[in-house]
Design an enzyme around this catalytic site. Sequence first.
Site, short mmCIF file in Angstrom:
data_model
loop_
_atom_site.label_atom_id
_atom_site.label_comp_id
_atom_site.label_asym_id
_atom_site.label_seq_id
_atom_site.Cartn_x
_atom_site.Cartn_y
_atom_site.Cartn_z
N ASP A 29 -1.94 39.93 5.79
CA ASP A 29 -2.45 39.65 7.14
C ASP A 29 -1.39 39.90 8.21
O ASP A 29 -1.08 39.02 9.01
CB ASP A 29 -2.95 38.20 7.26
CG ASP A 29 -3.93 37.81 6.19
OD1 ASP A 29 -4.82 38.62 5.89
OD2 ASP A 29 -3.81 36.70 5.65
N GLY A 111 -11.85 28.71 0.65
CA GLY A 111 -13.26 28.47 0.40
C GLY A 111 -13.88 27.34 1.18
O GLY A 111 -15.08 27.08 1.04
N ASN A 150 -15.84 29.01 10.65
CA ASN A 150 -14.57 28.66 10.02
C ASN A 150 -13.43 29.04 10.96
O ASN A 150 -13.26 30.22 11.28
CB ASN A 150 -14.43 29.38 8.68
CG ASN A 150 -13.30 28.84 7.84
OD1 ASN A 150 -12.68 27.84 8.18
ND2 ASN A 150 -13.03 29.49 6.72
N ALA A 151 -12.65 28.07 11.40
CA ALA A 151 -11.60 28.30 12.39
C ALA A 151 -10.31 28.79 11.73
O ALA A 151 -9.30 28.08 11.66
CB ALA A 151 -11.35 27.02 13.18
N ILE A 152 -10.35 30.04 11.24
CA ILE A 152 -9.15 30.69 10.73
C ILE A 152 -9.09 32.12 11.28
O ILE A 152 -9.98 32.56 11.99
CB ILE A 152 -9.08 30.70 9.19
CG1 ILE A 152 -10.16 31.60 8.59
CG2 ILE A 152 -9.16 29.30 8.62
CD1 ILE A 152 -9.98 31.82 7.09
N ASP A 153 -8.03 32.83 10.92
CA ASP A 153 -7.84 34.23 11.33
C ASP A 153 -7.88 34.40 12.84
O ASP A 153 -8.68 35.16 13.39
CB ASP A 153 -8.88 35.13 10.67
CG ASP A 153 -8.68 35.26 9.17
OD1 ASP A 153 -7.73 34.65 8.65
OD2 ASP A 153 -9.46 35.97 8.52
N SER A 170 -14.33 33.38 9.64
CA SER A 170 -14.34 33.86 8.28
C SER A 170 -15.59 33.33 7.58
O SER A 170 -15.84 32.12 7.60
CB SER A 170 -13.09 33.37 7.54
OG SER A 170 -13.14 33.70 6.17
N PHE A 171 -16.39 34.25 6.99
CA PHE A 171 -17.61 33.87 6.28
C PHE A 171 -18.54 33.07 7.21
O PHE A 171 -18.56 33.30 8.41
CB PHE A 171 -17.28 33.08 5.01
CG PHE A 171 -16.82 33.95 3.88
CD1 PHE A 171 -17.67 34.33 2.86
CD2 PHE A 171 -15.50 34.38 3.82
CE1 PHE A 171 -17.24 35.13 1.80
CE2 PHE A 171 -15.06 35.18 2.76
CZ PHE A 171 -15.94 35.54 1.76
N TRP A 172 -19.33 32.16 6.65
CA TRP A 172 -20.30 31.35 7.39
C TRP A 172 -21.10 32.24 8.35
O TRP A 172 -21.64 33.26 7.94
CB TRP A 172 -19.61 30.17 8.06
CG TRP A 172 -19.40 29.03 7.11
CD1 TRP A 172 -20.24 27.96 6.88
CD2 TRP A 172 -18.31 28.85 6.20
NE1 TRP A 172 -19.73 27.14 5.89
CE2 TRP A 172 -18.56 27.66 5.45
CE3 TRP A 172 -17.15 29.57 5.92
CZ2 TRP A 172 -17.70 27.19 4.48
CZ3 TRP A 172 -16.29 29.11 4.94
CH2 TRP A 172 -16.56 27.93 4.24
N GLU A 221 -14.29 38.67 8.32
CA GLU A 221 -13.17 37.86 8.82
C GLU A 221 -12.13 38.76 9.48
O GLU A 221 -12.36 39.95 9.69
CB GLU A 221 -12.55 37.06 7.67
CG GLU A 221 -12.10 37.87 6.48
CD GLU A 221 -11.78 37.01 5.26
OE1 GLU A 221 -12.12 35.81 5.24
OE2 GLU A 221 -11.18 37.55 4.31
#
Length: 341
Positions: A29, A111, A150-153, A170-172, A221
Amino acid sequence: MTATVAGQGLPVASPHVISVSGDVEYTHDPSIAKDGDTWYLFSTTKRPNRKGEIPIRCSRDLHHWTLCGFVFDQIPQWIKQQSPKTKELWAPDISYFNGEYHLYYALSVFGENTSGIALVTNKTLDSRKPEFHWVDRGLVLRSRREDDFNAIDPSVILDEKGEPWLSFGSFWTGIKMRKIDLKTGLPTSENTKLYSVAKRKRPQNPPPDRVGLPANWQAIEAPFIVHHGGYYYLFVSLDLCCRGKKSTYKTVVGRSRSVTGSYVDEGGTSMLDGGGTPVLVGNDACRGPGGASVLQQEDGDIIVFHAYDSTQGHPYLQISTIAWVNGWPKAAIDGCHSANK
């Protein structure tokens, strides 16, 4: 616009791989910035026997890279308290605005969407300067189990007015966006809307859901947005990361006249309906290219990303120039570095 060879100013008709060496293994990343005569690369802390969190790699020519430090000696204490399952910090994003470098990063558990995005700032990236000091600004925003995102990236783009926007997800239900306050680097109270900018399209006959995990068909994502030629371009990674030789990641792009969308691919399909024009796709030697970020430069734009070598399945840093062809970015991918070389 014609792409150019980074550092040389020479026009090229197609993108090319920039060869890299040195400390390039386990660069996951990646996010890149240039301060003075040096490029600085930040990445996820996926490194055996690591001694710090969020490694910083340095190069003066984009080819040879050395490890020149870590943002943190260890996971900050406040994260250990608020997210005790977090074992490493993910997906840093480096940007510069309001006189400071802003490094956003993610804290999470694989996950799960009980995640958060945090921020540290610095006046300079040159550790030799007296003003070099990372300031922990704490939590920016978070997602909870009951949320559909999802609060990432994290990734920041400055719009045409110089105002920052934070994309993430990410996902969801995919990629989201929040307006950021220029002075604080935190979500602004003047615009609290959570924008949706990209997501996967549900297949007609999806495979059975994974117990306790989002479905594989939801895999989108690593957003990254740049402004070029009157358009905003949204890069995202689709499909599955972090599976070594079995990784199926690929990088696609869409564009919009507005920073908040809607983004469409080269064929006109909305990225909210599963659209995306391929930019980086794996091959027999180099699997799962993704987690990409772009650095715009006067002498030519570049894209940095990770990919897995097909021999050992380890992630390696990859860099390509970008050729803008008929308003769309093109990048190159060749063979991956291998631990056997």
